[in-house]
Design a protein around this motif. Structure first.
Motif, mmCIF file in Angstrom:
data_model
loop_
_atom_site.group_PDB
_atom_site.id
_atom_site.type_symbol
_atom_site.label_atom_id
_atom_site.label_comp_id
_atom_site.label_asym_id
_atom_site.label_seq_id
_atom_site.Cartn_x
_atom_site.Cartn_y
_atom_site.Cartn_z
ATOM 1 N N GLY A 1 0.845 -1.191 0.000
ATOM 2 C CA GLY A 1 0.000 0.000 0.000
ATOM 3 C C GLY A 1 0.880 1.240 0.000
ATOM 4 O O GLY A 1 0.454 2.319 0.404
ATOM 5 N N ILE A 2 2.103 1.090 -0.478
ATOM 6 C CA ILE A 2 3.132 2.133 -0.365
ATOM 7 C C ILE A 2 3.549 2.589 -1.765
ATOM 8 O O ILE A 2 3.974 1.771 -2.591
ATOM 9 N N LEU A 3 3.414 3.870 -2.038
ATOM 10 C CA LEU A 3 3.924 4.406 -3.295
ATOM 11 C C LEU A 3 5.450 4.331 -3.293
ATOM 12 O O LEU A 3 6.087 4.447 -2.240
ATOM 13 N N ALA A 4 6.032 4.142 -4.475
ATOM 14 C CA ALA A 4 7.489 4.008 -4.569
ATOM 15 C C ALA A 4 8.201 5.187 -3.921
ATOM 16 O O ALA A 4 9.236 5.025 -3.270
ATOM 17 N N SER A 5 7.640 6.379 -4.066
ATOM 18 C CA SER A 5 8.279 7.575 -3.508
ATOM 19 C C SER A 5 8.238 7.608 -1.982
ATOM 20 O O SER A 5 8.963 8.383 -1.354
ATOM 21 N N GLN A 6 7.400 6.771 -1.372
ATOM 22 C CA GLN A 6 7.259 6.763 0.092
ATOM 23 C C GLN A 6 8.074 5.669 0.763
ATOM 24 O O GLN A 6 8.115 5.597 1.986
ATOM 25 N N ARG A 7 8.728 4.831 -0.034
ATOM 26 C CA ARG A 7 9.317 3.615 0.528
ATOM 27 C C ARG A 7 10.378 3.901 1.572
ATOM 28 O O ARG A 7 10.455 3.186 2.580
ATOM 29 N N TRP A 8 11.221 4.921 1.381
ATOM 30 C CA TRP A 8 12.315 5.171 2.333
ATOM 31 C C TRP A 8 11.788 5.641 3.681
ATOM 32 O O TRP A 8 12.353 5.311 4.723
#
Length: 290
Positions: free
Chosen positions: A255-262
């Protein structure tokens, strides 16, 4: 009562950024948010939020305020969603999805199942998770890998939705699974889906609005915790989630956008688990931590 879509038209990069903003502003509420590609050649995308008509005034004001600083020139547009049987309509376009050894299909595609498939039948309905979204498919692929490699003794599916992930774990390994959701309708649908898929036992479906539910103490700690929710609530619940993890256990988050992963990885590193692997699907990521 009519459903309303409020949206802005922009580029892919800006649409994804606006989706991030909406995830933080609306992520813990019952509003659907999405980005849609309109014109690939000219990089035209829309970022949308859906609500019922009686919620429109409040949501529109919040949406406009959300955009005011970074996107003051974007006009918020409005669409009334036609009153269509979307469940029946969506089935017309849902083709079977392969993820790892799993084949997720609707009842209309039972003939597509091959002898060695781990088939899960999920029809579009009142709960999230038909396998077609990048987050669900990524979770299924990661579950296949993690369960085979680590052989957990028990599992938790947090925010079970349609129950597809809990069913997947149970089809891979005969271990007890706790499947929880804040929505009692989703819990009922998930329980029905488990029966449809020949899993009458081994999954305890519970309505649980938070970790204070007695279900987590009854079944935990867990060797495997799966949470396909959204980045903001995942980060917020990191300490509580990890507190219910058995020593050496695995966590699968999506449920995580790639830009939010870090940001998500940092929150869980801080709670005491380490990043192992990330799967990317259609701009979304599924993360394995241990």
């Amino acid at each position: 009562m009519s459903e309303i879509r409020l949206f802005v038209t922009t580029t892919e990069a800006d649409a994804n950024h606006i989706l991030d903003l909406m995830s933080f502003a609306f992520g813990e509420e019952d509003f659907a948010i999405a980005t849609t590609e309109i014109d690939e050649k000219n990089d035209v995308w829309q970022a949308s939020i859906y609500m019922m008509a009686n919620e429109e005034a409040e949501v529109q004001q919040r949406f406009v305020e959300l955009l005011a600083e970074a996107y003051p020139d974007l006009a918020v547009e409005r669409e009334v969603i036609p009153d269509i049987d979307w469940i029946a309509k969506s089935l017309e376009g849902l083709t079977p999805v392969r993820a790892g050894r799993f084949l997720v299909h609707g009842s209309h595609d039972r003939d597509k199942v091959k002898p060695h498939d781990l088939a899960i039948e999920i029809d579009a309905g009142q709960a999230f998770g038909t396998g077609h979204h990048g987050t669900t498919a990524g979770c299924l692929e990661m579950i296949d890998s993690v369960v085979r490699a680590r052989r957990p003794r028990n599992a938790l599916d947090l925010g079970t939705g349609s129950g597809v992930l809990a069913i997947a774990v149970r089809k891979l390994a005969p271990v007890p699974v706790l499947a929880t959701d804040i929505d009692p309708v989703a819990v009922r649908v998930a329980r029905e889906n488990a029966l449809t898929n020949g899993v009458p036992h081994g999954i305890d479906f519970r309505t649980a609005p938070g970790f204070h539910s007695t279900a987590f103490r009854e079944h935990g700690p867990f060797d495997l915790i799966i949470a396909n929710i959204l980045a903001r609530p995942l980060m917020k619940m990191a300490p509580q989630l990890v507190a219910h993890l058995a020593p050496g256990g695995s966590v699968i988050l999506s449920g995580i956008l790639a830009s939010q992963r870090w940001k998500v990885i940092a929150a869980y590193n801080g709670a005491g688990v380490k990043h192992v692997r990330t799967i990317w699907r259609n701009g979304w990521v599924t993360i394995h931590l241990q």
